[in-house]
Design a protein around this motif. Structure first.
Motif, PDB file in Angstrom:
ATOM      1  N   GLY A 194     -32.140  34.816   5.386  1.00  0.00           N
ATOM      2  CA  GLY A 194     -33.423  33.858   4.772  1.00  0.00           C
ATOM      3  C   GLY A 194     -34.681  34.437   6.096  1.00  0.00           C
ATOM      4  N   ASP A 195     -34.021  35.150   7.211  1.00  0.00           N
ATOM      5  CA  ASP A 195     -35.940  35.421   8.320  1.00  0.00           C
ATOM      6  C   ASP A 195     -36.620  36.596   6.460  1.00  0.00           C
ATOM      7  OD1 ASP A 195     -35.383  35.327  10.393  1.00  0.00           O
ATOM      8  OD2 ASP A 195     -32.964  36.047  10.249  1.00  0.00           O
ATOM      9  N   ARG A 236     -38.389  34.115   4.316  1.00  0.00           N
ATOM     10  CA  ARG A 236     -39.005  33.372   5.374  1.00  0.00           C
ATOM     11  C   ARG A 236     -40.617  34.013   5.521  1.00  0.00           C
ATOM     12  NH1 ARG A 236     -38.808  28.892   8.209  1.00  0.00           N
ATOM     13  NH2 ARG A 236     -39.935  28.734  10.572  1.00  0.00           N
ATOM     14  N   VAL A 246     -35.875  27.828   5.262  1.00  0.00           N
ATOM     15  CA  VAL A 246     -35.650  28.848   4.430  1.00  0.00           C
ATOM     16  C   VAL A 246     -34.009  29.318   3.993  1.00  0.00           C
ATOM     17  CG1 VAL A 246     -36.672  31.078   3.274  1.00  0.00           C
ATOM     18  CG2 VAL A 246     -37.931  29.448   4.641  1.00  0.00           C
ATOM     19  N   ASP A 247     -33.486  28.809   2.994  1.00  0.00           N
ATOM     20  CA  ASP A 247     -32.003  29.321   2.622  1.00  0.00           C
ATOM     21  C   ASP A 247     -32.511  31.075   2.608  1.00  0.00           C
ATOM     22  OD1 ASP A 247     -31.172  27.460   3.164  1.00  0.00           O
ATOM     23  OD2 ASP A 247     -30.178  26.653   1.814  1.00  0.00           O
ATOM     24  N   GLU A 248     -30.415  31.332   2.623  1.00  0.00           N
ATOM     25  CA  GLU A 248     -30.175  33.165   1.762  1.00  0.00           C
ATOM     26  C   GLU A 248     -30.736  33.472   0.748  1.00  0.00           C
ATOM     27  OE1 GLU A 248     -27.004  32.700   4.374  1.00  0.00           O
ATOM     28  OE2 GLU A 248     -27.142  33.642   6.296  1.00  0.00           O
ATOM     29  N   GLU A 289     -21.885  26.763   5.181  1.00  0.00           N
ATOM     30  CA  GLU A 289     -20.482  28.008   5.366  1.00  0.00           C
ATOM     31  C   GLU A 289     -21.172  28.543   7.547  1.00  0.00           C
ATOM     32  OE1 GLU A 289     -22.780  32.027   4.337  1.00  0.00           O
ATOM     33  OE2 GLU A 289     -24.259  30.991   2.900  1.00  0.00           O
ATOM     34  N   LYS A 349     -31.187  38.724  15.380  1.00  0.00           N
ATOM     35  CA  LYS A 349     -33.307  37.947  15.400  1.00  0.00           C
ATOM     36  C   LYS A 349     -33.487  39.170  15.615  1.00  0.00           C
ATOM     37  CE  LYS A 349     -35.271  34.163  14.088  1.00  0.00           C
ATOM     38  NZ  LYS A 349     -34.881  33.342  12.729  1.00  0.00           N
ATOM     39  N   TYR A 361     -29.472  20.367   9.053  1.00  0.00           N
ATOM     40  CA  TYR A 361     -28.985  22.217   8.993  1.00  0.00           C
ATOM     41  C   TYR A 361     -28.502  21.731  11.016  1.00  0.00           C
ATOM     42  CZ  TYR A 361     -31.040  24.049   4.909  1.00  0.00           C
ATOM     43  OH  TYR A 361     -31.457  24.713   3.396  1.00  0.00           O
ATOM     44  N   ARG A 414     -32.522  27.948  12.581  1.00  0.00           N
ATOM     45  CA  ARG A 414     -31.746  26.826  11.075  1.00  0.00           C
ATOM     46  C   ARG A 414     -32.879  27.296  10.313  1.00  0.00           C
ATOM     47  NH1 ARG A 414     -32.414  23.413  15.562  1.00  0.00           N
ATOM     48  NH2 ARG A 414     -33.901  22.573  15.348  1.00  0.00           N
ATOM     49  N   GLY A 415     -34.062  27.279  10.772  1.00  0.00           N
ATOM     50  CA  GLY A 415     -35.651  28.195   9.516  1.00  0.00           C
ATOM     51  C   GLY A 415     -34.983  29.353   8.869  1.00  0.00           C
ATOM     52  N   CYS A 416     -34.052  30.318   8.911  1.00  0.00           N
ATOM     53  CA  CYS A 416     -33.654  30.893   8.396  1.00  0.00           C
ATOM     54  C   CYS A 416     -32.557  30.679   6.852  1.00  0.00           C
ATOM     55  CB  CYS A 416     -33.899  32.289   8.611  1.00  0.00           C
ATOM     56  SG  CYS A 416     -32.878  32.715   9.659  1.00  0.00           S
ATOM     57  N   GLY A 417     -32.063  29.523   7.487  1.00  0.00           N
ATOM     58  CA  GLY A 417     -30.893  28.695   6.863  1.00  0.00           C
ATOM     59  C   GLY A 417     -29.530  28.969   7.089  1.00  0.00           C
ATOM     60  N   ASN A 418     -29.395  29.223   8.412  1.00  0.00           N
ATOM     61  CA  ASN A 418     -28.100  29.000   9.115  1.00  0.00           C
ATOM     62  C   ASN A 418     -27.394  26.847   9.491  1.00  0.00           C
ATOM     63  OD1 ASN A 418     -27.898  31.778  10.050  1.00  0.00           O
ATOM     64  ND2 ASN A 418     -29.167  31.744  11.610  1.00  0.00           N
ATOM     65  N   ARG A 442     -25.942  24.903   7.090  1.00  0.00           N
ATOM     66  CA  ARG A 442     -26.746  24.331   6.436  1.00  0.00           C
ATOM     67  C   ARG A 442     -25.690  23.159   5.945  1.00  0.00           C
ATOM     68  NH1 ARG A 442     -27.658  24.212   0.153  1.00  0.00           N
ATOM     69  NH2 ARG A 442     -28.149  22.018  -0.158  1.00  0.00           N
TER      70      ARG A 442
END
Lengths: 331, 211
Positions: free
Chosen positions: A51-52, A55, A134-136, B12, B79, B143, B148-152, B154
């Motif tokens: 996702g990073d 994003r 932003v999802d993976e 997930e 990260k 989320y 969370r911003g990168c989809g963790n 959900r």
């Protein structure tokens, strides 16, 4: 306008192979994988796009689109702080007063530059939370299918796509960085002394091999470097999603425009210069969240043409203020 | 107000550094809904948030637990941050001549964090509250946890159901063990923690029993 939550879910196809790596083991680059629980309860490592990564790509697209709308791309002259804020989310600096939130500054910032409201960032020693998730990028394969939205299942069925195991969608390829001194026609381009030196090394290397002198062979070896990497094969499908909370029509339009820009030039991973990483939009939906449910709307027509009209007009009208603000931001 | 069991089913997994309090989630949902977008920097900036939960008899905390789950699996993720030096060169002013990426403001980093996959994807909380209002607020949360911003984190589904209390101490103490931060009696020893949201704020910490 109160809080609105909007989500774009879409399928993209790998127009090129995708090379998105997590680490190198010797000369081998390993594709990014995550642990995932399968419906059977087993846990398996499956390839995915972080996702990073998506994003950051969306952030780049939003920033370039905004700078373009403000007419700042021709001669941007941005400060280091402004660039750090725009492209890396800024950082907590010793400047500014962390104990006081200047609400006027915050409102000015997000009103002038709506993508910052979406992506968040650190300004004047204060981290500002973003409103975008932003999802993976999940590979469409047998192992991930149970997490895909219903409409993805329907699309696959309607288009007679049989999901396969991720092992069949991953390949390992080898590339070699050649040593130009092994090519006689290139050796001719060298100076006389250099040619003698290269020929001496080749002769010594050959002799060391003939005599089984491994130490000497190692010392005189060429710089040719074979390397292997895993990649997702061309034509594979990924499903991705972006979700944002927006509070003004301009923020909502900025979000639509960001998604449109991302999908217009969607690339991920490395080796872009050698035919890797392009993704193309296949199908998608815009999900409007009501308090307890959501409704779907096809996103092809939604994003064509009208997205960004409000946002670009806003940026154009405030171009000078944005330029001034970037000149003094500490981030 | 009724005894409630709240369950989040994750798609997930999620990342977290500490237990997730239900009242913190509800406060975050309320703040999002009401457009309270800047997190408070000090106790003085905290605004009272009315939650559809029952307050404790002492009035110091909400009757809601932290999230409980059994870890099925976990993995180490990272990260990353990299200075945008290409953009510095392309779009930056002439004053930017060198970018120091090993130290200072542009230092690159790769920070590890743990990503946890709960068994059956479930995290469970208990509380005493208004079922409909709790459900309404939780549906705003899609989320959970950190990054969370990168989809963790959900969430696939929330369920809020009436439940049978386990007896004395419900829903904050079970079998003599706290299931949320509980302030201790004056003079007793406890970890310095907050017993009210926002739990990350350093001000307002008091000696607490913690799960």
């Amino acid at each position: 306008m109160g809080m609105t939550t909007t989500r774009y879910e879409f399928l993209v196809r790998a127009v090129d192979p995708i090379a998105h790596h997590e680490e190198n083991l010797g000369n081998v680059s390993v594709f990014m994988r995550k642990r995932m629980q399968l419906p059977s309860g087993q846990v398996e490592r499956v390839p995915y796009i972080t996702g990073d990564s998506i994003r950051h790509k969306a952030r780049e697209m939003a920033v370039y689109a905004t700078l373009d709308a403000a007419g700042m791309l021709d001669d941007p002259q941005l400060t280091e702080g402004a660039l750090r804020l725009l492209f890396a989310g800024g950082m907590v600096t010793p400047k500014g007063d962390a104990s006081v939130i200047n609400l006027d500054n915050y409102r000015e910032l997000v009103a002038l530059f709506p993508p910052l409201a979406l992506f968040g960032g650190c300004v004047d020693n204060r981290p500002l939370p973003g409103q975008l998730v932003v999802d993976e990028g999940n590979l469409v394969c047998e192992e991930t299918l149970h997490t895909a939205p219903t409409w993805v299942h329907e699309w696959l069925e309607a288009n007679k796509v049989e999901p396969q195991t991720h092992r069949r969608l991953l390949e390992e390829v080898t590339r070699v960085r050649m040593d130009p001194t092994l090519s006689p026609e290139k050796v001719k381009l060298l100076s006389g002394d250099a040619q003698v030196s290269v020929n001496r090394r080749l002769t010594a290397s050959g002799k060391a091999h003939d005599e089984g002198d491994t130490k000497e062979a190692e010392r005189e070896k060429s710089t040719m470097m074979p390397r292997s990497f895993e990649r997702i094969i061309q034509g594979s499908l990924f499903w991705c999603a972006l979700e944002a909370r927006t509070y003004t029509p301009i923020e909502a339009d900025a979000f639509d425009y960001t998604v449109a820009c991302l999908l217009n030039n969607f690339t991920v991973g490395g080796k872009l210069a050698t035919g890797h990483g392009r993704l193309r939009f296949v199908a998608g939906n815009k999900v409007h969240f009501a308090p307890t449910a959501g409704s779907l709307e096809g996103m092809g027509a939604e994003l064509a043409g009208k997205a960004g009209t409000l946002f670009r007009a806003h940026i154009k009208d405030h171009a000078q203020q944005i330029r001034d603000w970037f000149g003094r931001v500490a981030a | 107000m009724k005894p409630l069991a709240v369950t989040a089913r994750l798609l997930e997994g999620f990342a977290t550094r500490g237990p997730i309090h239900l009242d913190a989630l509800l406060s975050a949902a309320y703040a999002m809904r009401e457009g309270m977008l800047l997190p408070p920097a000090s106790e003085a900036e905290c605004r009272a948030i009315p939650l559809p939960l029952e307050r404790s008899a002492c009035g110091r905390f909400w009757l809601a637990s932290v999230g409980e789950f059994v870890s099925q699996d976990s993995e180490l993720r990272h990260k990353n941050r990299r200075a945008p030096w290409v953009e510095y060169a392309r779009l930056g002013e002439a004053k930017i001549r060198r970018v120091q990426i090993a130290t200072g403001e542009n230092k690159s980093y790769r920070v590890p964090y743990e990503f946890t996959i709960p068994a059956n994807g479930e995290i469970r909380w208990w509380c005493i509250g208004d079922q409909e209002q709790v459900r309404g607020l939780l549906h705003l949360i899609h989320y959970l946890g950190k990054f969370r911003g990168c989809g963790n984190g959900r969430i696939a589904q929330w369920s809020v159901d009436e439940c049978e209390p386990w007896g004395e101490g419900f829903p904050v103490m079970r079998d003599g063990t706290p299931v949320r931060n509980l302030p201790v009696q004056q003079g007793a020893v406890g970890a310095l923690l907050r017993c009210d949201p926002p739990y990350w704020l350093k001000e307002g910490r008091v000696p607490c029993l913690a799960p």
